[in-house]
Design a protein around this motif. Sequence first.
Motif, PDB file in Angstrom:
ATOM      1  N   ARG A  27       0.692  -1.265   0.228  1.00 28.20           N
ATOM      2  CA  ARG A  27       0.087  -0.130  -0.128  1.00 28.20           C
ATOM      3  C   ARG A  27       0.863   1.222  -0.219  1.00 28.20           C
ATOM      4  O   ARG A  27       0.545   2.346  -0.761  1.00 28.20           O
ATOM      5  N   ALA A  63      -2.173  -7.192  -3.264  1.00 23.78           N
ATOM      6  CA  ALA A  63      -2.472  -6.131  -4.200  1.00 23.78           C
ATOM      7  C   ALA A  63      -3.511  -6.072  -5.067  1.00 23.78           C
ATOM      8  O   ALA A  63      -4.301  -5.124  -5.046  1.00 23.78           O
ATOM      9  N   HIS A  64      -3.904  -7.452  -5.369  1.00 26.88           N
ATOM     10  CA  HIS A  64      -5.395  -7.648  -6.246  1.00 26.88           C
ATOM     11  C   HIS A  64      -6.454  -7.239  -5.512  1.00 26.88           C
ATOM     12  O   HIS A  64      -7.491  -6.584  -5.813  1.00 26.88           O
ATOM     13  N   ARG A  67      -6.745  -3.476  -4.777  1.00 26.67           N
ATOM     14  CA  ARG A  67      -7.259  -2.656  -6.202  1.00 26.67           C
ATOM     15  C   ARG A  67      -8.882  -2.996  -6.231  1.00 26.67           C
ATOM     16  O   ARG A  67      -9.435  -2.136  -6.737  1.00 26.67           O
ATOM     17  N   ARG A  68      -9.205  -4.036  -5.910  1.00 27.16           N
ATOM     18  CA  ARG A  68     -10.634  -4.406  -6.120  1.00 27.16           C
ATOM     19  C   ARG A  68     -11.503  -3.712  -4.972  1.00 27.16           C
ATOM     20  O   ARG A  68     -12.556  -3.425  -5.022  1.00 27.16           O
ATOM     21  N   ARG A  69     -10.945  -3.356  -3.943  1.00 27.60           N
ATOM     22  CA  ARG A  69     -11.596  -2.482  -3.029  1.00 27.60           C
ATOM     23  C   ARG A  69     -11.804  -1.069  -3.141  1.00 27.60           C
ATOM     24  O   ARG A  69     -12.298  -0.196  -2.722  1.00 27.60           O
ATOM     25  N   GLN A  70     -10.935  -0.344  -4.088  1.00 22.79           N
ATOM     26  CA  GLN A  70     -10.910   0.708  -4.341  1.00 22.79           C
ATOM     27  C   GLN A  70     -12.139   1.239  -5.120  1.00 22.79           C
ATOM     28  O   GLN A  70     -12.912   0.410  -5.907  1.00 22.79           O
ATOM     29  N   ARG A  72     -14.968   2.449  -7.648  1.00 20.11           N
ATOM     30  CA  ARG A  72     -15.006   2.880  -9.002  1.00 20.11           C
ATOM     31  C   ARG A  72     -15.158   4.223  -9.442  1.00 20.11           C
ATOM     32  O   ARG A  72     -15.589   5.100  -8.441  1.00 20.11           O
TER      33      ARG A  72
END
Length: 128
Positions: A27, A63-64, A67-70, A72
């Motif tokens: 992060r 990391a994946h 990224r999915r938690r960010q 949209r």
Amino acid sequence: MQTEIISYKRPWFPPRIIAHVVWLCVRFNLSLREVQEMMLARGVDVSYETIRRWTVKFGPLSAHVLRRRQPRPSDIWHLDEVVVKIAGRSYWLWRAVDQHGVVLKEILQSRRDKRAGHCQVVEAALPL
């Protein structure tokens, strides 16, 4: 929707510590020795080599998941152009920013090409 579960079966340290160390590396892009010092300040004595191994093993999946938690990007965004000087030369910086201030795309051009810059930024800013 399927959730990814990270398996921490083999290491001696508790999964919460491993997850925290990997999260710090992924992060915040900290060096291994900085993370080692931070963990030592919390009372956890772990070597930087162990941190490196954890980051290599668990980092890509962590990391994946991050990224999915960010959130949209929203459907409202703004395009901005600014001239910046780098080493005495002028460059044009194009940025697409959504309504919450998240930078969607940045393009740096040596010559001002409004049409190309606008098209590249718009393609990147459009939601899939």
